[in-house]
Design an enzyme around this catalytic site. Structure first.
Site, PDB file in Angstrom:
ATOM      1  CG  ASP A 100     -11.948  -2.612  -1.209  1.00 55.74           C
ATOM      2  OD1 ASP A 100     -11.103  -3.481  -0.983  1.00 55.74           O
ATOM      3  OD2 ASP A 100     -11.765  -1.642  -1.973  1.00 55.74           O
TER       4      ASP A 100
ATOM      5  CG  ASP B  85      -1.920  -1.107   1.223  1.00 57.48           C
ATOM      6  OD1 ASP B  85      -2.209  -1.628   0.141  1.00 57.48           O
ATOM      7  OD2 ASP B  85      -2.422  -1.458   2.306  1.00 57.48           O
TER       8      ASP B  85
END
Length: 589
Positions: A444, A286
């Site tokens: 998600d 990330d």
């Protein structure tokens, strides 16, 4: 790999474009990858080539890059091995080549159209018939056969008997064939001497089959439902269906042995135990800017990436290029970059992320995925950029796959409402041009408990662990914008729709499990991996090696991804693989 646009993205991208004279307003529908069946062939406008670098005798390889798109990985691998590149500009350049590499990318029909209209096909046939040193990669192997069923039948170069056909997905094998698989070497082939029992990386939907008519050509096969041709060899002529430039050290050895036959000595002992398609272990980075403006790797706790301190600073776990290089050395099967500030920032102004890809791809020879900020947008001057143009810049910078999140949710909602494929969504645009294997949809979801299976209009499941009030059922609500906004669509419904719209893989996260280290959400992953025919990557929640074996044993996930436990060195990649191997799960070692 399927069809690609050799897209121009105007002046901001010209420094990284491999092809210097494309129109700024057009997307040229030239072929990119090895298995596209939805687009019809269109005539190319130009044969585009790159400026060749200076070279010295004996260390130069000629590259047939016919204007199909990004072949950065092949170029990087050749240069990594110490060779310089001369690009083909005319058919005569093929005939004069000492060593020729053809990294065929794109659709069969479009590639043949380019080669025929530019005179390259005739020169290529002459070169190969004369037994000159040749290496074809992926489509560069398929084009040697008589014809292909892809967008066809379409005639090939006709040098090898046989027809290229599509994999049969009716026997529970997922198509595209994506991942690390084993070779069965049929005869001595000098460039395969170091492969032994190691895995190599494939990504394709079409393949050629061995037969009595072509058996003299076949040097190795691979099994994916059936035995298909993985490589051919006759004299100095070689071609491989797999991607050596994405197959790590083993793939580099294939390229090295072709480029420098004199490097061959005694065969190296091999330690591999490859026998079939391996489960993949993926390292995820990330990436975002911290409060000082530095690009760092971070990790969230249920998507919160800030430390719980007085300063409340962004959690800093290292530098992206260095970490990616380390994971490559640690034998991660893929590296995934998620630009988690991309939904707020100007995508094409995010030059540091592009630089991360460029620098990483120079030394990391496994597949690279990038996500975040890949969407349509209009800049401050009113100039519109399509998501395809944005994705093209990432592909040219070294990405093999693009991950789409929020945009895919919106596209799915619209499709459910209208039942019409507009072709305008980022998912459809990129998939239609680069191929579905190049598009990952990141889902998600949050778990929402309900009392009964009919309480909501979305797919529910009976959960393994009851909810806080004893609820036995739950549905998974999809979110957008980094998990901050819930949407009226479930993970099951989204997965089914994005597969239909052109996704090649699904990256399945779970906000409830993210950063908790208690294991993957097995209920969710089983639900989705059973529902679709494309590969599913399990994500969110890994905290121990046992969590990886659990997800592979209890679900149909093709890969498992982790971030924080790798960054913090709590669970090394090699420990995960050693454990999986001990449990009888095929992995690349």
């Amino acid at each position: 790999m399927e069809t690609v646009a050799c897209a121009s993205v105007t002046s901001f991208a010209t420094t990284s474009l491999p092809f210097s004279f494309l129109s700024q307003s057009s997307i040229i529908n030239l072929p990119q990858n090895c298995h596209k069946s939805t687009l019809k062939s269109r005539s190319p406008r130009k044969l585009v080539t790159c400026a060749s670098s200076g070279s010295s005798s004996g260390s130069v390889v000629t590259l047939l890059d016919y204007g199909a798109g990004n072949v950065r990985s092949v170029r990087n691998a050749i240069r990594y091995l110490g060779f310089e590149i001369e690009d083909v500009r005319t058919p005569k350049d093929i005939l004069n080549a000492d060593r020729l590499i053809f990294p065929g990318v794109g659709a069969f029909a479009s590639a043949m159209d380019v080669l025929t209209k530019t005179g390259m096909a005739e020169a290529l046939c002459t070169y190969i018939k004369n037994g000159r040193p040749f290496l074809g990669i992926c489509l560069g192997l398929q084009l040697l056969f008589e014809s292909s069923e892809e967008n066809g039948p379409v005639n090939g170069l006709g040098l090898i008997p046989g027809v290229v056909g599509r994999f049969n997905s009716s026997n529970d094998f997922r198509v595209p064939h994506i991942g690390w698989n084993a070779l069965q070497v049929a005869k001595d082939s000098e460039i395969l001497d170091d492969v032994g029992d190691h895995h190599v990386y494939f990504v394709h939907s079409y393949r050629a089959m061995p037969s009595d008519d072509n058996k003299e050509w076949v040097s190795s096969t691979c099994n994916y439902g059936d035995d298909f041709i993985a490589s051919i060899q006759r004299g100095n002529v070689h071609a491989v269906q797999f991607h050596p430039e994405k197959s790590g050290d083993v793939g580099l050895s294939v390229l090295r042995r072709f480029l420098n036959p004199n490097s061959r000595g005694a065969k190296k002992p091999t330690q591999g135990k490859a026998s079939k398609l391996a489960k993949r272990v993926i390292a995820c980075l990330d990436v975002r800017t911290n409060d000082k403006g530095d690009l760092v790797v971070t990790k969230g706790d249920q998507y919160d990436v800030r430390e719980h301190t007085k300063e409340n600073e962004v959690r800093n776990l290292g530098k992206p290029v260095e970490l990616a290089g380390q994971y490559y050395k640690d034998r991660a099967d893929e590296v995934s970059f998620l630009n988690i500030t991309g939904f707020r920032d100007f995508p094409l102004g995010d030059l540091p992320m592009l630089q991360v890809l460029r620098h990483t791809s120079e030394n990391v020879f496994v597949p690279l995925t990038v996500g975040g900020g890949i969407r349509d947008f209009t800049d401050a001057n009113g100039r519109y950029y399509s998501s395809l143009e944005v994705a093209s810049e990432y592909f040219r910078s070294g990405a093999d796959k693009i991950s789409i999140g929020s945009d895919a949710v919106y596209a799915a909602e619209e499709y459910i409402k209208t039942k019409v494929k507009t072709g305008k969504s980022s998912l459809e645009q990129i998939s239609n041009v680069y191929g579905n294997q190049a598009v990952v949809v990141s889902i998600d979801p949050r778990r929402v408990y309900v009392k009964g299976p009919n309480d909501v209009q979305f797919k529910t499941i009976r959960v393994t662990k009851p909810g806080p009030n004893g609820e036995e059922y739950a549905w998974y609500q999809c979110t957008v914008n980094g998990g901050r906004e819930g949407r009226p669509i479930g993970a099951y419904e989204l997965a089914k729709v994005v597969e239909e719209l052109g996704a090649g893989e699904i990256l399945l996260n779970c906000i409830d499990c993210d950063g908790q280290g208690k294991g993957f959400d097995i209920d969710l992953i089983k639900l989705i991996s059973d529902a679709v025919c494309i590969p599913v990557i399990a994500s969110s929640g890994a905290g121990a090696v046992e969590h990886f074996s659990e997800v592979f044993m209890k679900t149909n996930a093709s890969a498992a991804l982790a971030a924080g436990i790798f960054h913090r060195k709590e669970v090394p990649v090699q420990s995960v693989k050693a454990h999986l191997l001990k449990e009888g799960i095929e992995v690349r070692m």
